[in-house]
Design an enzyme around this catalytic site. Structure first.
Site, PDB file in Angstrom:
ATOM      1  N   GLN A 128      55.730  10.963  -4.539  1.00 15.96           N
ATOM      2  CA  GLN A 128      55.180  12.313  -4.710  1.00 15.96           C
ATOM      3  C   GLN A 128      56.277  13.296  -5.098  1.00 15.96           C
ATOM      4  O   GLN A 128      57.153  13.581  -4.275  1.00 15.96           O
ATOM      5  CB  GLN A 128      54.539  12.747  -3.373  1.00 15.96           C
ATOM      6  CG  GLN A 128      53.990  14.155  -3.356  1.00 15.96           C
ATOM      7  CD  GLN A 128      53.415  14.519  -1.986  1.00 15.96           C
ATOM      8  OE1 GLN A 128      53.775  13.908  -0.975  1.00 15.96           O
ATOM      9  NE2 GLN A 128      52.529  15.482  -1.941  1.00 15.96           N
ATOM     10  N   GLY A 129      56.228  13.812  -6.303  1.00 18.26           N
ATOM     11  CA  GLY A 129      57.246  14.756  -6.773  1.00 18.26           C
ATOM     12  C   GLY A 129      56.750  16.186  -6.706  1.00 18.26           C
ATOM     13  O   GLY A 129      56.482  16.793  -7.742  1.00 18.26           O
ATOM     14  N   TYR A 130      56.640  16.711  -5.491  1.00 20.10           N
ATOM     15  CA  TYR A 130      56.249  18.117  -5.315  1.00 20.10           C
ATOM     16  C   TYR A 130      57.484  18.976  -5.023  1.00 20.10           C
ATOM     17  O   TYR A 130      57.819  19.864  -5.783  1.00 20.10           O
ATOM     18  CB  TYR A 130      55.272  18.250  -4.132  1.00 20.10           C
ATOM     19  CG  TYR A 130      53.803  17.996  -4.414  1.00 20.10           C
ATOM     20  CD1 TYR A 130      53.384  17.199  -5.469  1.00 20.10           C
ATOM     21  CD2 TYR A 130      52.822  18.553  -3.600  1.00 20.10           C
ATOM     22  CE1 TYR A 130      52.039  16.969  -5.695  1.00 20.10           C
ATOM     23  CE2 TYR A 130      51.466  18.328  -3.821  1.00 20.10           C
ATOM     24  CZ  TYR A 130      51.082  17.539  -4.868  1.00 20.10           C
ATOM     25  OH  TYR A 130      49.748  17.309  -5.083  1.00 20.10           O
ATOM     26  N   SER A 131      58.160  18.681  -3.882  1.00 15.55           N
ATOM     27  CA  SER A 131      59.236  19.567  -3.408  1.00 15.55           C
ATOM     28  C   SER A 131      60.408  19.611  -4.382  1.00 15.55           C
ATOM     29  O   SER A 131      60.739  18.612  -5.016  1.00 15.55           O
ATOM     30  CB  SER A 131      59.762  19.092  -2.055  1.00 15.55           C
ATOM     31  OG  SER A 131      58.723  18.995  -1.129  1.00 15.55           O
ATOM     32  N   SER A 163      59.906  10.731  -0.901  1.00 14.97           N
ATOM     33  CA  SER A 163      59.801   9.490  -0.115  1.00 14.97           C
ATOM     34  C   SER A 163      59.513   8.336  -1.061  1.00 14.97           C
ATOM     35  O   SER A 163      58.696   8.475  -1.975  1.00 14.97           O
ATOM     36  CB  SER A 163      58.664   9.592   0.903  1.00 14.97           C
ATOM     37  OG  SER A 163      58.877  10.656   1.779  1.00 14.97           O
ATOM     38  N   GLU A 246      45.911  14.476   2.499  1.00 15.40           N
ATOM     39  CA  GLU A 246      47.051  14.161   3.370  1.00 15.40           C
ATOM     40  C   GLU A 246      46.698  14.404   4.837  1.00 15.40           C
ATOM     41  O   GLU A 246      47.308  13.861   5.735  1.00 15.40           O
ATOM     42  CB  GLU A 246      48.236  15.049   2.969  1.00 15.40           C
ATOM     43  CG  GLU A 246      49.552  14.602   3.549  1.00 15.40           C
ATOM     44  CD  GLU A 246      50.745  15.260   2.868  1.00 15.40           C
ATOM     45  OE1 GLU A 246      50.582  16.376   2.334  1.00 15.40           O
ATOM     46  OE2 GLU A 246      51.829  14.665   2.892  1.00 15.40           O
TER      47      GLU A 246
HETATM   48  C1  LIG Z   1      59.910  12.957   6.346  1.00 18.07           C
HETATM   49  C2  LIG Z   1      59.658  13.830   5.143  1.00 18.07           C
HETATM   50  C3  LIG Z   1      59.073  13.280   4.008  1.00 18.07           C
HETATM   51  C4  LIG Z   1      58.855  14.086   2.885  1.00 18.07           C
HETATM   52  N1  LIG Z   1      58.350  13.497   1.750  1.00 18.07           N
HETATM   53  C5  LIG Z   1      58.158  14.249   0.657  1.00 18.07           C
HETATM   54  C6  LIG Z   1      57.679  13.648  -0.549  1.00 18.07           C
HETATM   55  O1  LIG Z   1      57.441  12.426  -0.607  1.00 18.07           O
HETATM   56  N2  LIG Z   1      57.498  14.415  -1.637  1.00 18.07           N
HETATM   57  C7  LIG Z   1      57.738  15.756  -1.624  1.00 18.07           C
HETATM   58  O2  LIG Z   1      57.499  16.413  -2.623  1.00 18.07           O
HETATM   59  N3  LIG Z   1      58.234  16.364  -0.503  1.00 18.07           N
HETATM   60  C8  LIG Z   1      58.450  15.640   0.631  1.00 18.07           C
HETATM   61  N4  LIG Z   1      58.966  16.228   1.765  1.00 18.07           N
HETATM   62  C9  LIG Z   1      59.361  17.637   1.725  1.00 18.07           C
HETATM   63  C10 LIG Z   1      58.463  18.547   2.534  1.00 18.07           C
HETATM   64  O3  LIG Z   1      57.228  18.724   1.886  1.00 18.07           O
HETATM   65  C11 LIG Z   1      59.219  19.870   2.715  1.00 18.07           C
HETATM   66  O4  LIG Z   1      60.352  19.607   3.529  1.00 18.07           O
HETATM   67  C12 LIG Z   1      58.366  20.940   3.389  1.00 18.07           C
HETATM   68  O5  LIG Z   1      57.339  21.351   2.531  1.00 18.07           O
HETATM   69  C13 LIG Z   1      59.197  22.161   3.803  1.00 18.07           C
HETATM   70  O6  LIG Z   1      59.915  22.644   2.705  1.00 18.07           O
HETATM   71  P1  LIG Z   1      61.506  22.889   2.801  1.00 18.07           P
HETATM   72  O7  LIG Z   1      62.127  21.677   3.404  1.00 18.07           O
HETATM   73  O8  LIG Z   1      61.959  23.339   1.475  1.00 18.07           O
HETATM   74  O9  LIG Z   1      61.675  24.057   3.887  1.00 18.07           O
HETATM   75  P2  LIG Z   1      61.458  25.608   3.635  1.00 18.07           P
HETATM   76  O10 LIG Z   1      60.171  25.826   2.920  1.00 18.07           O
HETATM   77  O11 LIG Z   1      62.684  26.158   3.021  1.00 18.07           O
HETATM   78  O12 LIG Z   1      61.284  26.143   5.100  1.00 18.07           O
HETATM   79  C14 LIG Z   1      62.411  26.370   5.973  1.00 18.07           C
HETATM   80  C15 LIG Z   1      61.871  26.998   7.278  1.00 18.07           C
HETATM   81  O13 LIG Z   1      61.268  28.284   6.984  1.00 18.07           O
HETATM   82  C16 LIG Z   1      59.913  28.313   7.455  1.00 18.07           C
HETATM   83  N5  LIG Z   1      59.056  29.068   6.538  1.00 18.07           N
HETATM   84  C17 LIG Z   1      59.028  28.967   5.194  1.00 18.07           C
HETATM   85  N6  LIG Z   1      58.086  29.810   4.681  1.00 18.07           N
HETATM   86  C18 LIG Z   1      57.509  30.437   5.739  1.00 18.07           C
HETATM   87  C19 LIG Z   1      56.452  31.402   5.869  1.00 18.07           C
HETATM   88  N7  LIG Z   1      55.810  31.875   4.808  1.00 18.07           N
HETATM   89  N8  LIG Z   1      56.104  31.806   7.125  1.00 18.07           N
HETATM   90  C20 LIG Z   1      56.762  31.308   8.241  1.00 18.07           C
HETATM   91  N9  LIG Z   1      57.781  30.401   8.164  1.00 18.07           N
HETATM   92  C21 LIG Z   1      58.140  29.957   6.938  1.00 18.07           C
HETATM   93  C22 LIG Z   1      59.489  26.853   7.486  1.00 18.07           C
HETATM   94  O14 LIG Z   1      58.415  26.640   8.395  1.00 18.07           O
HETATM   95  C23 LIG Z   1      60.767  26.148   7.917  1.00 18.07           C
HETATM   96  O15 LIG Z   1      60.907  26.215   9.320  1.00 18.07           O
HETATM   97  C24 LIG Z   1      59.201  15.465   2.907  1.00 18.07           C
HETATM   98  C25 LIG Z   1      59.787  16.014   4.051  1.00 18.07           C
HETATM   99  C26 LIG Z   1      60.031  15.221   5.162  1.00 18.07           C
HETATM  100  C27 LIG Z   1      60.687  15.844   6.362  1.00 18.07           C
END
Ligand SMILES: Cc1cc2nc3c(=O)[nH]c(=O)nc-3n(C[C@H](O)[C@H](O)[C@H](O)COP(=O)(O)OP(=O)(O)OC[C@H]3O[C@@H](n4cnc5c(N)ncnc54)[C@H](O)[C@@H]3O)c2cc1C
Length: 390
Positions: A128-131, A163, A246
């Protein structure tokens, strides 16, 4: 209201349990109880194919596409038996649980024919290429771009936390196809093969020692125009529909797996004497109670006692189980003491130590806790929307 599975499900449960038991004590014995996501890749692929051949891979899909048209209750029963038999995490899960259902709902007939049989048969592994580095919770901030050149999309950008990124055959991405667009507008949902010169997946090593994640660099990567799901510029709707899947059945069924972990912790507490510590006893009892709450809540939803719909209920459930499981990881370390700090090998943790380290991610992936609360506040409680950036 009776909080139990209907008796008609018993033969189905027995059939699933028999098959799983035979496979996981026979040809796939090495995978039984595996917690690691990406070790034994070839055996894991063979396991996906065995599930596909026996039609246990995508049981909720229609029969035409390799499924059994199973009800939600049957899907939960199967997932419970899978956990009870100590089946390994599925390397095919992103195709099976996310992309497949999305294509069934929103894909063209040609896309269904092209991709669904391979997912159902365990022949293709998806990621999944979202983040992206600047687009996690704020996913609409995606910067990856795609333009049409010579009848196909050329994609440039960087994905992260992908992942299965190093072992997947295909990736689904959201990319900006309308230059200058912002937010959810102007994005398209594209399917790309990983094995091509413009795709470079670099592993990211985690604190467990594994490298389940990758950062994926797209530098002139190609996608056929026919492999865009939905209309051009309308990819946000597709991306959001996929996230809806999901939070579905699989999360509701994971309690069996949690039960096994809790039993393991209780057994460790008995054997190392920490079960006599009053604080540990309190925490074990509390974990047991939390697990019961999740179990009865899932059964209540299945018994039709919750009219808010499975996806709404599953949304609040994510917030509940992620906290509960994170606490369980801490409890495991309290019980194991210094023993928990010793890895299986010099650079890798397994068992409960691995579970503890992985559980730190529970409140992050599939929507962080803070984001879940925002959604519940806005959609569930009708509170004013939080201010959004431009
Ligand atoms: C085990 C694992 C597997 C994953 N697999 C994939 C994958 O296969 N494909 C993929 O695309 N991504 C994947 N991800 C990424 C995941 O989707 C992101 O980590 C997640 O969406 C959070 O984004 P970020 O890490 O950029 O944190 P950020 O968005 O930068 O957030 C940092 C902190 O700020 C808080 N925050 C941010 N915005 C707000 C708001 N508006 N209000 C309150 N608090 C806020 C968050 O809750 C967090 O605590 C995976 C992550 C993990 C941990």
């Amino acid at each position: 209201m009776t909080l139990a599975f209907a008796p008609e499900l018993k033969p189905f449960r027995e059939e699933a349990a028999d098959w799983l038991q035979t496979q996981l004590s026979g040809p796939f014995k090495a995978l039984r109880g595996q917690t690691n996501q990406v070790d034994h890749v070839e055996e894991r692929r063979a396991w996906e194919q065995a599930l596909g051949t026996a039609r246990w891979s995508v049981i909720g899909w229609p029969e035409t596409w390799g499924g059994r048209g199973a009800s939600i209750a049957q899907q939960i029963v199967f997932a419970e038996e899978y956990a009870r038999a100590k089946g390994p995490p599925r390397v095919g899960h992103l195709g099976v649980e996310l992309l497949g259902p999305t294509l069934l709902a929103l894909g063209s007939e040609e896309q269904k024919v092209r991709f669904l049989p391979d997912i159902a048969a365990g022949r293709t592994i998806w990621c999944q290429g979202y983040s992206e580095p600047g687009a996690g919770s704020d996913l609409a901030n995606v910067k990856t771009r795609a333009r049409i050149e010579g009848g196909r999309y050329v994609v440039e950008g960087q994905k992260i936390w992908t992942s299965m990124g190093t072992i997947a055959d295909w990736i689904f991405v959201i990319a900006r196809t309308e230059p200058g667009s912002v937010g959810g507008k102007g994005l398209s949902f594209l399917l790309l093969p990983m094995d091509q010169p413009g795709v470079d997946a670099r592993p990211i090593r985690q604190m467990t020692g594994e490298a389940e994640f990758a950062e994926v660099f797209l530098d002139g990567a190609g996608a056929l125009e026919a492999d865009r799901v939905g209309a051009e510029g309308e990819g946000w709707k597709v991306a959001m529909a996929l996230l809806g899947f999901e939070r579905g059945v699989s999360t509701l069924a994971q309690q069996m797996h949690f039960r096994t972990e809790l039993d393991e912790i209780i057994s460790a507490a008995r054997s190392n004497g920490s079960a006599r510590d009053p604080l540990i006893r309190q925490k074990l009892a509390q974990a047991h109670a939390g697990l019961k709450v999740m179990r009865y809540n899932a059964l209540r939803m299945l018994s039709g006692g919750d009219d808010s719909g499975l996806s709404d209920a599953a949304l609040t459930y994510k917030l509940y189980w992620s906290r509960w499981h994170r606490d369980l990881g801490e409890l495991a370390m309290d019980v194991l003491g210094q023993q928990g700090e010793i890895g299986a090998s010099e650079d890798q943790f397994d068992g409960l130590a691995n579970m503890f380290l992985m559980s730190r991610a529970d409140t992050i992936y599939a929507g962080t806790d803070q984001i879940q609360r925002n959604i519940i506040a806005e959609r569930g409680l009708g509170l004013p929307r939080e201010p959004r950036g431009a």
